[in-house]
Design a protein around this motif. Sequence first.
Motif, PDB file in Angstrom:
ATOM      1  N   GLY A  25       0.868  -1.259   0.069  1.00 42.64           N
ATOM      2  CA  GLY A  25      -0.041   0.100   0.098  1.00 42.64           C
ATOM      3  C   GLY A  25       0.693   1.332   0.099  1.00 42.64           C
ATOM      4  O   GLY A  25       0.441   2.205   0.565  1.00 42.64           O
ATOM      5  N   SER A  52      -1.673  -6.729  -1.230  1.00 49.79           N
ATOM      6  CA  SER A  52      -2.051  -6.336  -0.013  1.00 49.79           C
ATOM      7  C   SER A  52      -3.261  -5.547  -0.001  1.00 49.79           C
ATOM      8  O   SER A  52      -3.870  -5.093  -0.992  1.00 49.79           O
ATOM      9  CB  SER A  52      -1.024  -5.670   0.806  1.00 49.79           C
ATOM     10  N   SER A 103       5.550  -0.757   0.798  1.00 51.18           N
ATOM     11  CA  SER A 103       5.273   0.336   1.711  1.00 51.18           C
ATOM     12  C   SER A 103       6.283   0.043   2.911  1.00 51.18           C
ATOM     13  O   SER A 103       7.025  -0.900   3.168  1.00 51.18           O
ATOM     14  CB  SER A 103       3.938   0.042   2.342  1.00 51.18           C
ATOM     15  N   THR A 106       5.366  -2.935   4.955  1.00 49.31           N
ATOM     16  CA  THR A 106       5.644  -3.930   4.601  1.00 49.31           C
ATOM     17  C   THR A 106       7.428  -4.373   4.768  1.00 49.31           C
ATOM     18  O   THR A 106       7.769  -5.445   5.057  1.00 49.31           O
ATOM     19  CB  THR A 106       5.420  -4.360   3.196  1.00 49.31           C
ATOM     20  N   ARG A 138       8.873   2.862  -1.036  1.00 45.96           N
ATOM     21  CA  ARG A 138       8.405   4.162  -1.168  1.00 45.96           C
ATOM     22  C   ARG A 138       7.824   4.998  -0.036  1.00 45.96           C
ATOM     23  O   ARG A 138       6.850   4.353   0.510  1.00 45.96           O
ATOM     24  CB  ARG A 138       7.451   4.191  -2.444  1.00 45.96           C
TER      25      ARG A 138
HETATM   26  C1  LIG Z   1      -3.233   6.805  -0.978  1.00 52.61           C
HETATM   27  C2  LIG Z   1      -2.375   6.170   0.209  1.00 52.61           C
HETATM   28  C3  LIG Z   1      -0.843   6.380  -0.161  1.00 52.61           C
HETATM   29  C4  LIG Z   1       0.089   5.768   0.750  1.00 52.61           C
HETATM   30  N1  LIG Z   1       1.421   5.995   0.276  1.00 52.61           N
HETATM   31  C5  LIG Z   1       2.140   5.281   1.300  1.00 52.61           C
HETATM   32  C6  LIG Z   1       3.519   5.621   0.918  1.00 52.61           C
HETATM   33  O1  LIG Z   1       3.906   6.133  -0.127  1.00 52.61           O
HETATM   34  N2  LIG Z   1       4.527   4.779   1.515  1.00 52.61           N
HETATM   35  C7  LIG Z   1       3.973   4.149   2.723  1.00 52.61           C
HETATM   36  O2  LIG Z   1       5.069   3.440   3.513  1.00 52.61           O
HETATM   37  N3  LIG Z   1       2.774   3.998   3.015  1.00 52.61           N
HETATM   38  C8  LIG Z   1       2.034   4.676   2.430  1.00 52.61           C
HETATM   39  N4  LIG Z   1       0.649   4.496   2.788  1.00 52.61           N
HETATM   40  C9  LIG Z   1       0.296   4.021   3.824  1.00 52.61           C
HETATM   41  C10 LIG Z   1       0.018   2.460   3.832  1.00 52.61           C
HETATM   42  O3  LIG Z   1      -0.781   2.047   2.972  1.00 52.61           O
HETATM   43  C11 LIG Z   1      -0.184   1.588   5.149  1.00 52.61           C
HETATM   44  O4  LIG Z   1       0.598   1.789   6.019  1.00 52.61           O
HETATM   45  C12 LIG Z   1      -0.865   0.338   5.019  1.00 52.61           C
HETATM   46  O5  LIG Z   1      -0.869  -0.331   6.361  1.00 52.61           O
HETATM   47  C13 LIG Z   1       0.437  -0.554   4.280  1.00 52.61           C
HETATM   48  O6  LIG Z   1      -0.037  -1.894   4.389  1.00 52.61           O
HETATM   49  P1  LIG Z   1       0.408  -2.859   3.465  1.00 52.61           P
HETATM   50  O7  LIG Z   1       2.142  -2.835   3.440  1.00 52.61           O
HETATM   51  O8  LIG Z   1       0.209  -4.070   3.909  1.00 52.61           O
HETATM   52  O9  LIG Z   1      -0.223  -2.674   2.227  1.00 52.61           O
HETATM   53  C14 LIG Z   1      -0.458   5.171   1.710  1.00 52.61           C
HETATM   54  C15 LIG Z   1      -1.763   5.078   1.992  1.00 52.61           C
HETATM   55  C16 LIG Z   1      -2.603   5.215   1.227  1.00 52.61           C
HETATM   56  C17 LIG Z   1      -4.319   5.244   1.497  1.00 52.61           C
END
Ligand SMILES: Cc1cc2nc3c(=O)[nH]c(=O)nc-3n(C[C@H](O)[C@H](O)[C@H](O)COP(=O)(O)O)c2cc1C
Length: 207
Positions: A25, A52, A103, A106, A138
């Motif tokens: 994400g 995810s 993210s 992750t 990122r």
């Molecule tokens: C539109 C949007 C943009 C995001 N951009 C980032 C980003 O650039 N980097 C980051 O680490 N988290 C970002 N996040 C937060 C992550 O999505 C969040 O921490 C999430 O829990 C990550 O879970 P995952 O790694 O399981 O997908 C963003 C969230 C949203 C809704």
Amino acid sequence: MKDKKEKLKERHFEAPKRLVVAMSGASGAQLGIELLKTMQDFPHWETHLVVSKGAERTIEQETKFTTEEVKELATKVYPVEDIGASIASGTFKTEGMVIIPCSMKTLAGVATGYSDNLVLRAADVTIKERRNLVLVARESPLSPIHLKNMLYLAELGATILPPMLTYYNHPVGVEDLTKHIIGKALNIFDIDIKGFKRWGETDIRAI
Ligand SMILES: Cc1cc2nc3c(=O)[nH]c(=O)nc-3n(C[C@H](O)[C@H](O)[C@H](O)COP(=O)(O)O)c2cc1C
């Protein structure tokens, strides 16, 4: 009549190579989408995709694709909750894994071995099997936590490949910048994508 050797040769075929692709994400869902599209130019490769919950959100927020449409770009798709999927085991042969975008959550999960979903478990397996792991990490700006996790993973042998802006290839727009990142990520797996501008190999000012 064909001799035994020839018949055996016909029966022998090279199995397709498998690349595990995870989307998490972080901003930059388009990067994952473009990588999956690009891989379709390489029929000898399969993409094994896991998306995810966070990525489902960014796909919706940042792109014109639905998550279902993104999943259709892959050879095989696994639910993120399915920690018993084939890619969760080291015995399932792959060439490695790309997490694009990756993210900070992750990244932290990978760095600590906290494998509570299939993205993290597949990355854990990639590390334990000593296969190539590419993290298109990122966030901006980066905190000491993010930087420490990146350093730790880089020291373990993972490739930390943040989607940074590149100017030496004279990008015309965001598509060129995206292509350059994908070219760099796939280069780790010796996949040479069309239009990837390598320094010193072409007069890039003339393109
Ligand atoms: C539109 C949007 C943009 C995001 N951009 C980032 C980003 O650039 N980097 C980051 O680490 N988290 C970002 N996040 C937060 C992550 O999505 C969040 O921490 C999430 O829990 C990550 O879970 P995952 O790694 O399981 O997908 C963003 C969230 C949203 C809704």
